[in-house]
Design a protein around this motif. Sequence first.
Motif, PDB file in Angstrom:
ATOM      1  N   PRO A   3       0.813  -1.223   0.000  1.00  0.00           N
ATOM      2  CA  PRO A   3       0.000   0.000   0.000  1.00  0.00           C
ATOM      3  C   PRO A   3       0.847   1.275   0.000  1.00  0.00           C
ATOM      4  CG  PRO A   3      -0.806  -1.536   1.666  1.00  0.00           C
ATOM      5  CD  PRO A   3       0.485  -2.100   1.126  1.00  0.00           C
ATOM      6  N   GLU A   4       1.974   1.234   0.690  1.00  0.00           N
ATOM      7  CA  GLU A   4       2.816   2.432   0.793  1.00  0.00           C
ATOM      8  C   GLU A   4       3.390   2.837  -0.566  1.00  0.00           C
ATOM      9  OE1 GLU A   4       2.292   0.296   4.447  1.00  0.00           O
ATOM     10  OE2 GLU A   4       3.322  -0.419   2.643  1.00  0.00           O
ATOM     11  N   ASP A  59      -4.907   6.500  -2.067  1.00  0.00           N
ATOM     12  CA  ASP A  59      -4.919   5.574  -0.934  1.00  0.00           C
ATOM     13  C   ASP A  59      -6.046   4.557  -1.122  1.00  0.00           C
ATOM     14  OD1 ASP A  59      -4.532   4.353   1.509  1.00  0.00           O
ATOM     15  OD2 ASP A  59      -5.536   5.931   2.664  1.00  0.00           O
ATOM     16  N   GLU A  79       0.587   4.067  -2.891  1.00  0.00           N
ATOM     17  CA  GLU A  79       0.173   5.437  -2.570  1.00  0.00           C
ATOM     18  C   GLU A  79       1.214   6.446  -3.040  1.00  0.00           C
ATOM     19  OE1 GLU A  79      -1.531   8.144   1.116  1.00  0.00           O
ATOM     20  OE2 GLU A  79      -1.032   6.051   1.476  1.00  0.00           O
TER      21      GLU A  79
END
Length: 185
Positions: free
Chosen positions: A97-98, A107, A101
């Motif tokens: 996810p980081e 997000d 994003e």
Amino acid sequence: ACNHNCVWCRYEHAPLSLSREQLFNLFVKYPRVRGVRITGGGEPFLNENLLDFIKECFHRGIQTGVETNGSLLDDEAIDAIGRFCRYCRVSLDAATPETHERLHRADDFDKIIGNIKKLRTAKVRELGVSYLVTPANVEEIPLLERLDLPVDYFHFKPLIQGIDGRTRERAVEIIASSPYLTALK
């Protein structure tokens, strides 16, 4: 129009979409078309007429594929893709996810992963993930296995501007040495 703002995007984001009339006039302008690839320059599912267009393609015997960032898919869109499209490819470009994003400036990684799994449940005939390889995500390629995505293939491609030879070579090395990635058909 796009709901993501990817760091590599060269397109100007504007709230522009083809109207229903423009989309359906394509059937008149190109009556012999047998295949349509819906992609590029933004997120197709921002167009409120897209599902009707996909259904009409199917009813006319036109093979249709769609490429999406996967974040705007709802149950109706997922069902339509499963019933009316030959393939769907989701642009993921990250395994965490980081990183997603940071690269997509959105997000919604977990939602996209969930939508990929729903697409498989909807029996999409050919389901793939696109992964634009950059220096910022090349080392995440091995982490794709942990996501356990029910896809038929991964489509790796280098960032045209901004990828160096070392990154390209590293991506090829990682992919070639991954039993998970090389086992996909």
